[in-house]
Design an enzyme around this catalytic site. Structure first.
Site, short mmCIF file in Angstrom:
data_model
loop_
_atom_site.label_atom_id
_atom_site.label_comp_id
_atom_site.label_asym_id
_atom_site.label_seq_id
_atom_site.Cartn_x
_atom_site.Cartn_y
_atom_site.Cartn_z
CG HIS A 1 -1.88 1.25 1.49
ND1 HIS A 1 -2.88 0.85 2.12
CD2 HIS A 1 -1.76 2.37 0.96
CE1 HIS A 1 -4.17 2.21 1.70
NE2 HIS A 1 -2.96 2.98 0.86
CD GLU B 1 -3.98 -2.66 0.69
OE1 GLU B 1 -4.49 -4.06 1.05
OE2 GLU B 1 -3.88 -2.60 1.57
CG HIS C 1 -7.25 -2.93 8.73
ND1 HIS C 1 -6.72 -2.41 7.86
CD2 HIS C 1 -7.47 -2.22 9.79
CE1 HIS C 1 -6.54 -1.09 8.74
NE2 HIS C 1 -6.75 -1.33 9.96
#
Length: 262
Positions: A54, A85, A209
């Site tokens: 990310h 991401e 997450h």
């Protein structure tokens, strides 16, 4: 055959390792260690199905060079997946155009956001109007698109409407509730409903997450059709004690346990 059916011909959930935290530690010095690409390679050698990054605009952890070096690494691992991401209205699309990973996960983060903490509000027509052409561009490049989403069943039809292939369910509320059996049960019902709504709308289901070795098996037992989990913080923290290989193998054991109990 619908997209979800094509993606779920292999029932076992895939593990994608997010290596952002390796980069975060490296960036505290100017020595180039620990190596992000070496960490990714060790995880792949241990059986991880993919690597996730990310890259944020401020390069607080993953840098542009990392994205390209990991893309080169992944070329040597056919059959494994590269997932990038980010917010497609910030820096994500440039990476998608250059690298063409297997998957782009759209996350609605602000530039200075500490960590991802909410999904796309696709019931807002203005949000859909921003996201839809970017989804279409990714898919025209041959890149699968997953949208980071709260576990809200009503939003899954909108995710399909904007052209997404998958949704990634934001799992922090489940992880935070895991120690309380009653609240955990309520959370799993909510996530199961959201996943089923996604599958009904022809979408694949990812999750991520704050998933970890304590809560992953329970989640996969209760939530249908999870194609991939993306795990970074907990997995890298475990690897500090156990090493990359042993840690990846233990997360794969957690996944196996969920399917063995099914």
């Amino acid at each position: 055959m619908c997209r979800a059916c094509r993606e779920h011909h292999h029932p076992q959930t895939q593990l994608s390792v997010n290596v952002n935290k390796v980069a975060l530690v490296r960036n505290t010095r100017h020595l180039g260690i620990p190596s992000v690409t070496r960490a990714a390679e060790l995880c792949l050698q241990a059986g991880a199905h993919g690597i996730t990054v990310h890259p944020r605009p401020d390069e607080r952890h993953i840098r542009a060079a990392d994205v390209h070096e990991l893309a080169a690494l992944m070329q040597r691992w056919p059959g494994r997946e590269y997932n990038i991401e980010g917010n497609p209205t910030q820096n994500l699309m440039a990476f998608i155009r250059d690298v063409r990973p297997n998957q782009a996960t759209f996350v609605p983060d602000s530039e200075d956001q500490f960590t991802s903490d909410h999904g796309w509000q696709l019931d807002d027509a203005a949000v859909r109007a921003r996201v839809k052409p970017l989804v279409a561009e990714c898919r025209s490049l041959g890149v699968r698109v997953s949208l980071f989403m709260d576990p809200a069943p009503a939003l899954m039809a909108w995710a399909a409407e904007v052209g997404a292939d998958r949704v990634e369910l934001y799992t922090e509320p489940y992880a935070a509730a895991h120690a309380d059996p009653a609240v955990r049960r309520q959370q799993l019902i909510a996530y199961g409903g959201a996943a089923q709504a996604a599958l009904t709308n022809g979408l694949g289901v990812n999750a991520g997450h704050d998933l970890n070795r304590d809560n992953l098996t329970d989640f996969l037992r209760a939530v249908p059709g999870v194609a991939e989990v993306s795990i970074g913080h907990a997995l890298i923290a475990d690897a500090l004690e156990l090493g990359y290989a042993a840690t990846v193998r233990d997360y794969l054991r957690c996944i196996d346990a969920a399917f063995a109990a099914a």
